[in-house]
Design a protein around this motif. Sequence first.
Motif, PDB file in Angstrom:
ATOM      1  N   LEU A   3      72.521  21.677 -86.662  1.00  0.00           N
ATOM      2  CA  LEU A   3      71.243  21.101 -87.094  1.00  0.00           C
ATOM      3  C   LEU A   3      70.779  21.738 -88.395  1.00  0.00           C
ATOM      4  CD1 LEU A   3      69.052  20.917 -83.859  1.00  0.00           C
ATOM      5  CD2 LEU A   3      70.378  19.117 -84.939  1.00  0.00           C
ATOM      6  N   ALA A   4      70.093  20.944 -89.239  1.00  0.00           N
ATOM      7  CA  ALA A   4      69.529  21.494 -90.483  1.00  0.00           C
ATOM      8  C   ALA A   4      68.119  22.017 -90.187  1.00  0.00           C
ATOM      9  CB  ALA A   4      69.468  20.408 -91.537  1.00  0.00           C
ATOM     10  N   ILE A   5      67.832  23.195 -90.685  1.00  0.00           N
ATOM     11  CA  ILE A   5      66.516  23.812 -90.458  1.00  0.00           C
ATOM     12  C   ILE A   5      65.764  23.838 -91.792  1.00  0.00           C
ATOM     13  CG2 ILE A   5      65.362  25.944 -89.707  1.00  0.00           C
ATOM     14  CD1 ILE A   5      67.848  26.576 -88.016  1.00  0.00           C
ATOM     15  N   PRO A   6      64.508  23.354 -91.821  1.00  0.00           N
ATOM     16  CA  PRO A   6      63.749  23.383 -93.088  1.00  0.00           C
ATOM     17  C   PRO A   6      63.610  24.808 -93.624  1.00  0.00           C
ATOM     18  CG  PRO A   6      62.548  22.184 -91.366  1.00  0.00           C
ATOM     19  CD  PRO A   6      63.732  22.795 -90.709  1.00  0.00           C
ATOM     20  N   GLU A   7      63.333  24.912 -94.938  1.00  0.00           N
ATOM     21  CA  GLU A   7      63.227  26.240 -95.562  1.00  0.00           C
ATOM     22  C   GLU A   7      61.857  26.443 -96.188  1.00  0.00           C
ATOM     23  OE1 GLU A   7      66.431  26.381 -98.402  1.00  0.00           O
ATOM     24  OE2 GLU A   7      67.809  27.127 -96.866  1.00  0.00           O
ATOM     25  N   VAL A   8      61.515  27.714 -96.386  1.00  0.00           N
ATOM     26  CA  VAL A   8      60.320  28.057 -97.177  1.00  0.00           C
ATOM     27  C   VAL A   8      60.765  28.982 -98.314  1.00  0.00           C
ATOM     28  CG1 VAL A   8      58.554  27.861 -95.390  1.00  0.00           C
ATOM     29  CG2 VAL A   8      59.821  29.995 -95.621  1.00  0.00           C
ATOM     30  N   LYS A   9      59.937  28.999 -99.372  1.00  0.00           N
ATOM     31  CA  LYS A   9      60.251  29.879-100.511  1.00  0.00           C
ATOM     32  C   LYS A   9      59.276  31.048-100.528  1.00  0.00           C
ATOM     33  CE  LYS A   9      61.841  28.265-104.678  1.00  0.00           C
ATOM     34  NZ  LYS A   9      61.792  27.776-106.055  1.00  0.00           N
ATOM     35  N   LEU A  10      59.806  32.249-100.639  1.00  0.00           N
ATOM     36  CA  LEU A  10      58.958  33.444-100.713  1.00  0.00           C
ATOM     37  C   LEU A  10      58.413  33.610-102.134  1.00  0.00           C
ATOM     38  CD1 LEU A  10      61.235  35.947 -98.718  1.00  0.00           C
ATOM     39  CD2 LEU A  10      59.541  34.307 -97.852  1.00  0.00           C
ATOM     40  N   HIS A  11      57.413  34.486-102.307  1.00  0.00           N
ATOM     41  CA  HIS A  11      56.798  34.595-103.641  1.00  0.00           C
ATOM     42  C   HIS A  11      57.768  35.121-104.694  1.00  0.00           C
ATOM     43  CE1 HIS A  11      56.239  38.948-103.751  1.00  0.00           C
ATOM     44  NE2 HIS A  11      55.570  38.942-102.611  1.00  0.00           N
ATOM     45  N   ASP A  12      58.880  35.760-104.248  1.00  0.00           N
ATOM     46  CA  ASP A  12      59.857  36.236-105.234  1.00  0.00           C
ATOM     47  C   ASP A  12      60.995  35.240-105.452  1.00  0.00           C
ATOM     48  OD1 ASP A  12      61.338  36.432-102.907  1.00  0.00           O
ATOM     49  OD2 ASP A  12      61.414  38.614-102.876  1.00  0.00           O
ATOM     50  N   GLY A  13      60.886  34.060-104.819  1.00  0.00           N
ATOM     51  CA  GLY A  13      61.853  32.993-105.088  1.00  0.00           C
ATOM     52  C   GLY A  13      62.941  32.813-104.032  1.00  0.00           C
ATOM     53  N   LEU A  14      63.129  33.815-103.142  1.00  0.00           N
ATOM     54  CA  LEU A  14      64.173  33.659-102.108  1.00  0.00           C
ATOM     55  C   LEU A  14      63.749  32.578-101.100  1.00  0.00           C
ATOM     56  CD1 LEU A  14      66.916  34.927-101.039  1.00  0.00           C
ATOM     57  CD2 LEU A  14      65.483  36.139 -99.381  1.00  0.00           C
ATOM     58  N   THR A  15      64.687  31.720-100.734  1.00  0.00           N
ATOM     59  CA  THR A  15      64.387  30.720 -99.701  1.00  0.00           C
ATOM     60  C   THR A  15      64.902  31.219 -98.353  1.00  0.00           C
ATOM     61  OG1 THR A  15      66.448  29.586-100.192  1.00  0.00           O
ATOM     62  CG2 THR A  15      64.462  28.720-101.242  1.00  0.00           C
TER      63      THR A  15
END
Length: 280
Positions: A3-15
């Motif tokens: 399954l694909a899991i949605p992502e978030v981006k941290l304030h330093d750019g890492l997802t």
Amino acid sequence: MSLAIPEVKLHDGLTLPVIGLGTYKLKGNEGVNAINNAIDTGYRLIDTAYNYENEGTVGKAIQRTAVPREELRITSKLPGRYHSYDQAIRTIQESLYRGNLDYYDLYLIHWPNPKQDIYVEAWQALIDAKKWGLIRSIGVCNFLPEHMERLEKETGIKPSINQIELHPFFNQEQQRIWHEEKNIQTESWSPLARASEVLQNETIRSIADDHNKTISQVILRWHYQLGAISIPKSSSPERQLENISIFDFSLSDTEMGRIAELTRPNGRINDQDPATYEEF
Ligand SMILES: NC(=O)C1=CN([C@@H]2O[C@H](COP(=O)(O)OP(=O)(O)OC[C@H]3O[C@@H](n4cnc5c(N)ncnc54)[C@H](OP(=O)(O)O)[C@@H]3O)[C@@H](O)[C@H]2O)C=CC1
Ligand SMILES: O=C(O)C(=O)[C@@H](O)[C@H](O)C(=O)CO
């Protein structure tokens, strides 16, 4: 099935994916198999710690999988007994050695240990390790706002993430609001309250029945809708799949509110209050 899991981006750019695999107590060959199964199922974020004594288990699973290293997000954590600058640098190097890795995607200070009071030294070590390419993103666990304010004041750098105890019996509303204001990502540890009585709760059961989902799925969906990354641990292939099968339904504001009402002032699982608790 993967399954694909949605992502978030941290304030330093890492997802980061919004759900990862907790690995506390997953060890040895059984642990490697469980982690490999999770990766096959779609997990890409794996949460370990120096103190779990399983960075090697995680490393072995990474070696075995066909999923490229750059698609994975591996977190480890610095124990309280190694907060002094030199020891912190040596521990990060040892974590890498144990995991047979060139870098961690995320490295966290495990507990602030405010009585010991040298977490700023540990933070400086993480900042330098990031500069040297040993870590991609740096954060903390169990830090209160006053601890994080001090990090930023004394080093100019704030954490990308704070991993905290968070589940329906301890929903950390004030701390979450503070994180949002500071653009620090909230990550929930023990998101299922370690399979305690929360998994028998009648309010959550009735919401789950209405959606034809399990109690665990409703809880993990609740974390997602709160904006928190969660890292449920499971050694079982069925439960690993169950825990990420939460992106085909949503909870209404009323349902979110009913779950919010379950929080308790003393709802922590083990009474580990970061203002006083110290872990080494
Ligand atoms: N930074 C920190 O200070 C801390 C970080 N952590 C991290 O957070 C992770 C998650 O927290 P953890 O304490 O493990 O607790 P969790 O809330 O993730 O609960 C894990 C327990 O729930 C069971 N479980 C998992 N999924 C289901 C399901 N769908 N239905 C029923 N039971 C289920 C597991 O059993 P089974 O394996 O048999 O499925 C296990 O007993 C840890 O593994 C660790 O990586 C944890 C504590 C502190
Ligand atoms: O599991 C962790 O990451 C911890 O920090 C431990 O303190 C854990 O919460 C625990 O249960 C110790 O008994």
